[in-house]
Design a protein around this motif. Sequence first.
Motif, PDB file in Angstrom:
ATOM      1  N   MET A 182     -22.423   3.286 -41.883  1.00 36.36           N
ATOM      2  CA  MET A 182     -21.308   2.831 -42.711  1.00 36.36           C
ATOM      3  C   MET A 182     -19.979   3.102 -42.022  1.00 36.36           C
ATOM      4  O   MET A 182     -19.072   2.263 -42.039  1.00 36.36           O
ATOM      5  N   THR A 216     -26.914   1.188 -52.710  1.00 40.89           N
ATOM      6  CA  THR A 216     -28.274   0.671 -52.827  1.00 40.89           C
ATOM      7  C   THR A 216     -28.810   0.768 -54.257  1.00 40.89           C
ATOM      8  O   THR A 216     -29.494  -0.144 -54.732  1.00 40.89           O
ATOM      9  N   THR A 249     -24.275  -6.647 -48.623  1.00 39.06           N
ATOM     10  CA  THR A 249     -23.343  -6.269 -49.681  1.00 39.06           C
ATOM     11  C   THR A 249     -22.853  -4.847 -49.433  1.00 39.06           C
ATOM     12  O   THR A 249     -23.509  -4.049 -48.773  1.00 39.06           O
ATOM     13  N   PHE A 250     -21.685  -4.535 -49.964  1.00 42.45           N
ATOM     14  CA  PHE A 250     -21.128  -3.189 -49.816  1.00 42.45           C
ATOM     15  C   PHE A 250     -21.466  -2.311 -51.012  1.00 42.45           C
ATOM     16  O   PHE A 250     -21.058  -1.156 -51.076  1.00 42.45           O
ATOM     17  N   SER A 305     -29.541  -4.879 -49.597  1.00 42.78           N
ATOM     18  CA  SER A 305     -28.903  -3.633 -50.007  1.00 42.78           C
ATOM     19  C   SER A 305     -28.048  -3.102 -48.861  1.00 42.78           C
ATOM     20  O   SER A 305     -28.179  -3.536 -47.706  1.00 42.78           O
ATOM     21  N   GLN A 306     -27.197  -2.164 -49.177  1.00 40.10           N
ATOM     22  CA  GLN A 306     -26.336  -1.567 -48.149  1.00 40.10           C
ATOM     23  C   GLN A 306     -27.168  -0.918 -47.044  1.00 40.10           C
ATOM     24  O   GLN A 306     -26.904  -1.107 -45.850  1.00 40.10           O
TER      25      GLN A 306
END
Length: 577
Positions: free
Chosen positions: A307, A249, A245-246, A295-296
């Motif tokens: 990222m 966290t 997912t983006f 989480s990211q």
Amino acid sequence: MTFFNFPRLSYFRSFELMNKLIMQGLLALACGLPAAAQQAPAKIKVKTKNAAASATSAAVDWSRTYAATIVPAELRQRLTVVASDAFQGREVGQPGQKLAADYLVKQLTEIGLQGPVTGGDTPYLQHFQLTRGNYAEGGYLKVNDQRFEWLSDFFSYGPMASPFLKETVSKPVFVGFGVEQGTYSDYNGLDVKGRDVVALMGEPQDDRGHKLLKPMGRKPDYWDSGLRKAALAKAHGARSIFLVTFAPTAAFRKEAEQFASTLHDPAFSLPEPGPEIIDTVAENIPPGIGVYLTSQDLGLALAGTTMNGLLDYVRAVGAAGRALPSPFQSPTATVFLPQKEEQLTTENVMGYLEGSDKKDEVLVISAHYDHLGVKHDTIYNGADDDGSGTVAVLQIAQAFAKAKKEGHGPRRSILFVLMTAEEEGLFGSEYYTAHPVLPLASTIADLNIDMVGRTDRKHSPKKHFVCLVGSDKLSSELHTISEAANRDYTKLELDYRFNVPGEPEHIYYRSDHYNFARRKIPVIFYTTGEHVDYHKATDDVEKIEFDKLAERAQLVFHTAWTLANREQRIVVDSNKP
């Protein structure tokens, strides 16, 4: 009908239709011609045709005769019992499923079928074990010496069997957005069989925010679903998929807390699944697949990037307008997801009708009788899914048994199988095809019925239709026989929308016929599409269209009649995806 064959994450769709048939009587023979007139009283000579020749010329269509015994009233009578509150939703391994099995055994006995199972308490039941598991505390995932916690940094997409019951070393594979449509494939050139894949949530877009992939029918957000990405990963043979997912966290961890309560439902698996099958459509499809949201921070660690690196990759895909190979090197990870497990016993129910001169060959007619049980004190009766298929099988069995009793029995034997644990992942048919009571080499076809008592959202309530899946995938003769049966008798609208390659709902993989097809046994899957009560507590008897249910059951009967009585066994000559 099950959902992508995910253990206990199973839930998807189905359909309906039909019309009455009339019995055909035998014409009286004989006609007379008077002799020439005389003055004296003349004797009238009566010329009588040969009785045998007349019987031949006026031969009864026995398929029509016995199909006409499949009537709405009897279907209603049986379904009122099968989908009653007394059976508590027929959840696998629970008292309601046992009561339903007992009822079905009594029905098959009264119909006059034999029990084909040897060595058990009753020849009508095939018992087998399932493992029922729930996630336990203490799960984690380690990447680059950093530990990520279960239900904090990642959690499963619903209850399912864990592929990481022991601490497992993994080398993940980054697969971009994890989608495949037309010429776009994130799996191009990758071998992920038995491996753990990492995919981004969402879809690839260009720099203006326009999606690269065309909408899938009426589902413009088709690839936004993590479950569809999981189904694709499973089709490629992956052991698990981690969906990145983006969301930051901190926000993800709040979502994880709320989602944790949904993981208390059990997941099921076969302790001893059958041997691996090289499938005609996708090789080595595993019995289940782990599906996890991350989480990211964990997602970036699994992908082996930052990222900024991930955003550069996403922009490059958008600019190229096609899937690009990953520039990242995923590091080795260690995963441990323990479960509390218990063993339970469940059973397939079956009845056998022996054929005559070709009795060593067998036709299987199947449906599943289990459903979702009781949730939050509400009973899910599953009248359509799959009470409709269950009672259709009983009526078809009764029609064939009547034909045999009256001297018109089938040449080939017929095995009527009512499967259990379909909703949990097609486990009843998986177990049967791995442990058949009659040789699979002698099994000519499986006609499987799952949800045929309603009208779906696509069709008008006035339409008399049924959806057919798989009829042409392994045997061109089976497809021809099916079409002829409908043309000559039931005259339903045959809908093949679920039978096309790349069909987005993956219906071909989601009911019990599939485990026969995996083993190169020709199949037809009869269904009528998703409706508003699919997998809801409102799937009740009052909403079943029994006239259409009778028509659809008659179509199955006519197809089965031809298969059981034709001179030659149908050939396996096709291999369509």
